[in-house]
Design an enzyme around this catalytic site. Structure first.
Site, PDB file in Angstrom:
ATOM      1  CB  CYS A  28      -4.245 -13.560   2.067  1.00 45.38           C
ATOM      2  SG  CYS A  28      -4.576 -14.611   0.639  1.00 45.38           S
ATOM      3  CB  CYS A  82      -8.960 -14.523  -2.119  1.00 45.76           C
ATOM      4  SG  CYS A  82      -8.120 -15.778  -1.126  1.00 45.76           S
ATOM      5  CB  VAL A 100       5.822   5.203  13.331  1.00 39.58           C
ATOM      6  CG1 VAL A 100       4.832   6.089  14.085  1.00 39.58           C
ATOM      7  CG2 VAL A 100       6.114   5.788  11.954  1.00 39.58           C
ATOM      8  CE  LYS A 141      -7.999  -6.217   8.307  1.00 43.38           C
ATOM      9  NZ  LYS A 141      -8.090  -4.782   8.029  1.00 43.38           N
ATOM     10  CB  THR A 142      -6.064  -9.337  -0.669  1.00 40.09           C
ATOM     11  OG1 THR A 142      -6.857  -8.414  -1.433  1.00 40.09           O
ATOM     12  CG2 THR A 142      -6.993 -10.335   0.009  1.00 40.09           C
ATOM     13  N   GLY A 192       0.806  -1.210   0.000  1.00 37.97           N
ATOM     14  CA  GLY A 192       0.000   0.000   0.000  1.00 37.97           C
ATOM     15  C   GLY A 192       0.839   1.260   0.000  1.00 37.97           C
TER      16      GLY A 192
END
Length: 559
Positions: free
Chosen positions: A307, A487, A224, A452-453, A160
């Site tokens: 995934c 997926c 961070v 979440k991939t 990302g």
């Protein structure tokens, strides 16, 4: 191994490996202090592995874990106690060495002049000026001013982060952007299933981070520690402060191995493996090749996980290998899932069930892995079936593939950016933070209800980039994310069920059904996964080329 001497008695370094121990011994070190918590990275050995190698070399090892960027007084005290207990010279390590240098700086501040501390750490390659400010400020890092300022700061250089930075540069080449990430290596994690199936080589899934940061983007190689959104500030390891006009948060998620008792101690041996760790995916394939009979367990924890199909992909590829070798008839495959269904989008379940039956796999729903006894080869699950009292069940195994519990990183969960569950709180269409208008988030860490991939991040990055550019121009958001995720379920070597869907499980196929029907296993989808997606990832997605990922424009109602 990169040893950085601070004094004659104390050296710090980034993550060490078990195979480094002979060189560490030869360099004269008599003790090691680990300041990195287990499970922080996908390529990280556990402290137990390091300790065993150290003991074999006659080196003492201490575990003083400190959360990234969260050095507290108690941590400094624990580090000081460890220094007193071990023989010198000592090597302290964490992910980059910064935490260890920070601990040493705070510890020494009680007896050394600050200029001496700053000079010693600077000579070793660490800037501790933020530590000096924090000490001078009574233990708090001031954020009214910063060490650096950028128009856009991106936290996280995974799929990302690099994609959104590249997409922003493609739209506004002159934009002053910084990406913050401590990792030296960037991984193509979707490839690890294929590594565990003997199809990809592990090295093909890794590239140096420096080679992937978009041209003209500043790379701040640090972790961070905290966010102060009211001051438009990010606090880094070593107490440095970076200021921003706009912030993008996408550090991925945390694999919570230690939530399962005994798991970390046995990973990589005793037949226990996981394709969720770079160094263990090859071990999966080794186990599959060696196994001729016995019981194989494949576990899946409660959602959310990245995934969601990966735990069963491991099962299918293993089952296919045993089918081809003729060993399948002697192997008992058990799928142990904390959930209540095989796959969350029902349209793909019939095709998957055909392979469950082909491999004669038993589906055990509502089974959550809670402990592992590796030497005894026993796994215990908490069974929480609806309308029944919870029970614990212990199952023997010869091989076990584990998908670990997953959560948002600690520095996210405790931040003002998080919702009650610990995920970054965004509008699910614009991906803009619900409270702070100059913050966006994408990837695994935000709370939109999508899969979440990496494929989701591929669609999210252009959406965020479009909306940031619109915001810079003083306009309202122009792009909306529709929840797309993909997926590719590897059901056998050479065939894939290509699941593509958006919010609410609505199917979102990329191709006409006459070319590729995602609800059925196909060789075309396998070709896409094996041959096309890796170069698309490396050469398009991470370069800001938005092939088949153009953002969906927000429709403005006519007045």
């Amino acid at each position: 191994m990169d040893l950085k001497k601070i004094t004659e008695k104390v050296t710090v370094s980034p993550q060490i490996m078990a195979e480094d121990m002979a060189a560490i011994k030869a360099a004269g070190f008599r003790a090691i202090i680990c300041n990195r918590p287990d499970g922080e990275g996908a390529d990280q050995p556990s402290f137990e592995e390091i300790e065993a190698a150290a003991q074999a070399a006659g080196i003492e090892a201490k575990y003083v874990p400190v959360q990234s960027g969260m050095v507290k007084d108690d941590d400094v005290a624990a580090f000081g106690a460890a220094l007193k207990e071990v023989q010198r010279p000592v090597l302290a390590y964490c992910r980059t060495g910064t935490r260890s240098a920070t601990l040493w700086s705070f510890h020494e501040s009680k007896k050394r002049p600050m200029p001496e501390i700053l000079a010693a750490t600077k000579a070793a390659g660490y800037d501790m000026s933020g530590v000096a400010r924090r000490i001078a400020n009574g233990g708090k890092t001031p954020t009214d001013s910063g060490d650096a300022h950028f128009e856009v700061v991106v936290v996280g250089a995974g799929a990302g982060g690099i994609s959104v930075a590249a997409s922003l540069k493609a739209r506004k080449p002159g934009l002053n952007i910084a990406v913050i990430d401590p990792a030296d290596i960037h991984y193509y994690q979707p490839g690890w299933t294929m590594v565990g199936g003997g199809i990809f080589d592990a090295q093909s899934t890794a590239k140096t981070m420096g080679s992937l940061i978009p041209q003209g983007v500043h790379w701040i190689k640090s972790a961070v520690a905290a966010f102060e959104p009211k001051n438009d500030a990010v606090i880094l390891d070593g107490c440095r402060v970076v200021k921003y006009d706009r912030l993008v948060v996408c550090p991925g998620l945390k694999l919570d191995w230690d939530k399962v008792e005994g798991l970390e101690e046995t990973l990589g041996r005793n037949g226990v493996t996981s394709n969720y760790r770079y160094d263990l995916a090859p071990y999966t394939w080794q186990l599959v090749q060696k196994m001729k009979e016995g019981r194989a367990l494949f576990t899946q924890p409660s959602m959310p996980i990245k995934c969601a199909g990966a735990p069963q992909k491991a099962m299918y590829l293993s089952g296919d290998a045993w089918f081809r070798s003729g060993a399948l008839k002697n192997i008992d495959i058990q799928f142990m899932s904390a959930g209540g269904v095989l796959f969350g989008v029902k349209d793909y379940v019939p095709a998957l069930m055909e392979y469950v039956e082909k491999y004669d796999a038993t589906l055990n729903f509502f089974h959550t892995l809670i402990s592992v006894d590796g030497p005894a080869k026993k796994a215990t699950f908490k069974v929480t079936k609806p309308d029944a009292d919870p029970t614990d069940v212990t199952v023997e195994f010869d091989m076990m593939h584990v998908c670990p519990p997953q959560t948002a990183p600690d520095f996210i969960r405790v931040s003002p950016l998080a919702d009650a569950a610990g995920w970054v709180d965004v509008d699910q269409a614009t991906l803009r933070h619900k409270t702070y208008a100059n913050i966006w988030s994408l990837g695994d860490v935000m709370n939109a209800p999508n899969a979440k991939t990496a494929a989701a991040a591929r669609k999210q990055a252009p959406t965020v980039a479009d909306n940031i550019v619109a915001d810079i121009a003083g306009r309202s958001p122009t792009a909306a994310y529709d929840g797309y995720g993909s997926c590719p379920l590897t059901v056998e070597r050479g065939k894939i069920v290509l699941a593509e869907f958006g919010y609410g499980g609505v199917l979102k196929p990329s191709f006409p059904s006459f070319l590729l029907d995602g609800t059925k296993p196909s060789r075309a989808a396998w070709f896409l996964k094996e041959s096309l997606l890796p170069p698309i990832y490396w050469k398009a997605m991470l370069k800001g080329k938005e092939w088949m990922a153009k953002p969906e424009k927000i429709k403005v109602a006519a007045e």
